[in-house]
Design a protein around this motif. Sequence first.
Motif, PDB file in Angstrom:
ATOM      1  N   TYR A  51      -4.834   6.471  -1.613  1.00  0.00           N
ATOM      2  CA  TYR A  51      -4.133   5.242  -1.277  1.00  0.00           C
ATOM      3  C   TYR A  51      -4.197   4.270  -2.454  1.00  0.00           C
TER       4      TYR A  51
ATOM      5  N   ASP B 208      -2.845  11.728   7.466  1.00  0.00           N
ATOM      6  CA  ASP B 208      -3.040  10.496   6.701  1.00  0.00           C
ATOM      7  C   ASP B 208      -3.887  10.733   5.449  1.00  0.00           C
TER       8      ASP B 208
ATOM      9  N   VAL C 250       3.547   2.855   2.531  1.00  0.00           N
ATOM     10  CA  VAL C 250       2.764   2.748   3.755  1.00  0.00           C
ATOM     11  C   VAL C 250       3.010   1.397   4.434  1.00  0.00           C
TER      12      VAL C 250
ATOM     13  N   TRP D   3       0.861  -1.178   0.000  1.00  0.00           N
ATOM     14  CA  TRP D   3       0.000   0.000   0.000  1.00  0.00           C
ATOM     15  C   TRP D   3       0.900   1.231   0.000  1.00  0.00           C
TER      16      TRP D   3
ATOM     17  N   ARG E 203       0.695   5.742  -0.686  1.00  0.00           N
ATOM     18  CA  ARG E 203      -0.230   6.870  -0.669  1.00  0.00           C
ATOM     19  C   ARG E 203       0.439   8.105  -1.244  1.00  0.00           C
TER      20      ARG E 203
END
Length: 125
Positions: A92, A88, A47, A35, A37
Amino acid sequence: VQLQASGGGLVQAGGSLRLSCVASGQTLRSSTMGWFRRAPGRDREFVAAIHWSGSTPYADSVKGRFTISRDNAKNTVYLLMNMLKPEDTAVYYCAARFVGDFYRDYQLGRKYAHWGQGTLVTVSS
């Protein structure tokens, strides 16, 4: 292999979301999944990743808050995000690779050959 990410949305700081990445066209059983982002105005960043052996490295910024997992029977990888913070906020992306030295370069996006379309996560303060 085609990857479809979903699960993004708007959440308040401190909340949780679970992202899913479903693969089609090839089994993920022997893959490394990652993952990544991209926040507005910033470069793409690593991530979390999960090796077929089960190893799961995380970026320092999400360690202890995010959990990556996989369900080989469903050909799906998940990213459970807890204690979300405004920083955050990002699009993503899930990614897959089937070759290479995982322990040397799991965090390098250019080493992943297959990418999903991205799902937007927005964390409000």
